[in-house]
Design an enzyme around this catalytic site. Structure first.
Site, PDB file in Angstrom:
ATOM      1  N   ASP A 161       0.846  -1.195   0.000  1.00 57.50           N
ATOM      2  CA  ASP A 161       0.000   0.000   0.000  1.00 57.50           C
ATOM      3  C   ASP A 161       0.882   1.245   0.000  1.00 57.50           C
ATOM      4  O   ASP A 161       1.080   1.891   1.033  1.00 57.50           O
ATOM      5  CB  ASP A 161      -0.944  -0.028   1.212  1.00 57.50           C
ATOM      6  N   ASP A 200      -5.950  -7.098  -5.396  1.00 57.83           N
ATOM      7  CA  ASP A 200      -7.061  -6.796  -4.470  1.00 57.83           C
ATOM      8  C   ASP A 200      -7.774  -5.532  -4.921  1.00 57.83           C
ATOM      9  O   ASP A 200      -7.605  -4.459  -4.341  1.00 57.83           O
ATOM     10  CB  ASP A 200      -6.482  -6.635  -3.051  1.00 57.83           C
ATOM     11  N   LYS A 213     -11.169  -5.586  -5.378  1.00 59.84           N
ATOM     12  CA  LYS A 213     -12.523  -5.698  -4.809  1.00 59.84           C
ATOM     13  C   LYS A 213     -13.605  -5.347  -5.830  1.00 59.84           C
ATOM     14  O   LYS A 213     -14.394  -4.421  -5.632  1.00 59.84           O
ATOM     15  CB  LYS A 213     -12.648  -4.812  -3.558  1.00 59.84           C
ATOM     16  N   PHE A 214     -13.658  -6.139  -6.905  1.00 62.56           N
ATOM     17  CA  PHE A 214     -14.628  -5.859  -7.970  1.00 62.56           C
ATOM     18  C   PHE A 214     -16.055  -5.932  -7.439  1.00 62.56           C
ATOM     19  O   PHE A 214     -16.421  -6.841  -6.677  1.00 62.56           O
ATOM     20  CB  PHE A 214     -14.465  -6.875  -9.108  1.00 62.56           C
ATOM     21  N   ARG A 267      -2.004  -7.852  13.248  1.00 63.53           N
ATOM     22  CA  ARG A 267      -1.113  -6.954  13.976  1.00 63.53           C
ATOM     23  C   ARG A 267      -0.264  -7.749  14.960  1.00 63.53           C
ATOM     24  O   ARG A 267      -0.812  -8.454  15.818  1.00 63.53           O
ATOM     25  CB  ARG A 267      -1.928  -5.915  14.786  1.00 63.53           C
TER      26      ARG A 267
HETATM   27  O1  C5P Z   1      -2.068  -1.932   6.757  1.00 66.90           O
HETATM   28  P1  C5P Z   1      -2.948  -3.119   7.020  1.00 66.90           P
HETATM   29  O2  C5P Z   1      -2.192  -4.320   7.545  1.00 66.90           O
HETATM   30  O3  C5P Z   1      -4.181  -2.781   7.831  1.00 66.90           O
HETATM   31  O4  C5P Z   1      -3.448  -3.526   5.551  1.00 66.90           O
HETATM   32  C1  C5P Z   1      -4.454  -4.456   5.310  1.00 66.90           C
HETATM   33  C2  C5P Z   1      -4.639  -4.593   3.836  1.00 66.90           C
HETATM   34  O5  C5P Z   1      -5.668  -5.550   3.625  1.00 66.90           O
HETATM   35  C3  C5P Z   1      -5.077  -3.308   3.127  1.00 66.90           C
HETATM   36  O6  C5P Z   1      -4.452  -3.311   1.853  1.00 66.90           O
HETATM   37  C4  C5P Z   1      -6.572  -3.461   2.967  1.00 66.90           C
HETATM   38  O7  C5P Z   1      -7.055  -2.856   1.792  1.00 66.90           O
HETATM   39  C5  C5P Z   1      -6.719  -4.979   2.837  1.00 66.90           C
HETATM   40  N1  C5P Z   1      -8.007  -5.532   3.217  1.00 66.90           N
HETATM   41  C6  C5P Z   1      -8.609  -5.332   4.453  1.00 66.90           C
HETATM   42  N2  C5P Z   1      -9.832  -5.870   4.721  1.00 66.90           N
HETATM   43  C7  C5P Z   1     -10.454  -6.603   3.803  1.00 66.90           C
HETATM   44  C8  C5P Z   1      -9.848  -6.825   2.558  1.00 66.90           C
HETATM   45  C9  C5P Z   1      -8.594  -6.276   2.296  1.00 66.90           C
HETATM   46  O8  C5P Z   1      -8.016  -4.696   5.314  1.00 66.90           O
HETATM   47  N3  C5P Z   1     -11.624  -7.177   4.085  1.00 66.90           N
END
Ligand code: C5P
Length: 257
Positions: free
Chosen positions: A16, A65, A67-68, A201
């Site tokens: 990202d 990713d 997300k279509f 996390r």
């Molecule tokens: O920075 P972080 O670890 O929160 O990033 C999570 C990634 O996962 C981001 O790119 C976010 O768009 C993606 N994501 C999400 N939840 C979803 C699908 C994808 O956080 N349900």
């Protein structure tokens, strides 16, 4: 169908960032440890297919990713275009400056389960057809259930279950869901259903906008196949070290199983 090597939980790093140069810097720092990179709307909107092709040229896997969510015909065509990103690789040079002639499939691609059964069925058929047409392993289509930044607590488990069930019925390979719902999905839909879990996390890390978070250890124990980690690695002072620590935690959870 999930093959044996995919039974082990794997780390996906979410690239990202804003530019191709930043993404390339991260890929280069992480490629000794990480095999799968996620390209989402931020990066793809900024630089497009070049980053996907760069990842494939490093012999790494891509999780697209985007997300279509649109009418069935448009989503089916978008899936076809996504799979085609791995074709016509003659314009990409490998480490020896040789053109990559071989087609290579994307590993994963997302769409919203909210788009409904017909949309997902069209997408699933398009994925099979296009993978056969260009001769690559079929991209795993996974449906977004409820975003992990969503904190609504009342009926989240029911909602996730309902949407996962529709995804499976429509021919998708799996879903994206938080670690808190992963165990339920695993027991309901079996070992072959792919579970991708963001909101990971490491202990003590900044949560950011994510609400339903889990440690890598918990996500593995809950049965997630793929753990998506963005900021804890991408924003770390030493991204490779951060990735290695998370990989260790994944390994420990696997050994404890
Ligand atoms: O920075 P972080 O670890 O929160 O990033 C999570 C990634 O996962 C981001 O790119 C976010 O768009 C993606 N994501 C999400 N939840 C979803 C699908 C994808 O956080 N349900």
């Amino acid at each position: 169908m999930v093959n044996e090597t995919m039974k082990k939980s794997k780390l996906i790093v979410a690239l990202d960032v804003d530019t191709f140069e930043q993404a390339r810097g991260l890929i280069d720092q992480l490629k000794n440890d990480v095999d799968i990179f996620k390209v989402g709307s931020q990066l793809f909107t900024a630089c497009g297919p070049v980053v996907v092709r760069y990842i494939l040229a490093q012999q790494k896997e891509v999780f697209l990713d985007l997300k279509f969510h649109d009418i069935p015909n448009t989503v089916a065509n978008a899936v076809t275009s996504a799979i085609n990103l791995g074709s016509k690789m003659h314009d990409v040079l490998d480490d020896n400056q040789q053109p990559l002639e071989a087609n290579k499939g994307l590993l994963l691609c997302t769409l919203h389960t909210l788009g409904g059964q017909e949309m997902m069925e069209y997408a699933a058929r398009a994925a099979v057809k296009q993978a056969q047409t260009i001769g690559v392993t079929k991209t795993l289509l996974v449906g977004i259930t409820v975003l992990t930044s969503d904190a609504k607590t009342d009926n989240i488990r029911d909602l996730v279950l309902q949407r996962a069930s529709l995804a499976k019925k429509s021919g998708l390979d799996g879903v994206v869901a938080s670690s808190q719902e992963a165990a339920m999905i695993r027991s309901e839909f079996g070992d072959d259903f792919v579970i991708v879990t963001p909101g990971i996390r490491p202990q003590g890390a900044d949560v950011g906008d994510q609400k339903r978070v889990a440690t890598p250890f918990d996500a593995v124990r809950a049965g997630s196949d793929f753990l998506v980690v963005g900021r804890p690695i991408v924003k770390a002072e030493h991204p490779a070290q951060a990735a290695q620590q998370i990989l260790q935690q994944i390994e420990q959870a696997q050994q404890a199983q």
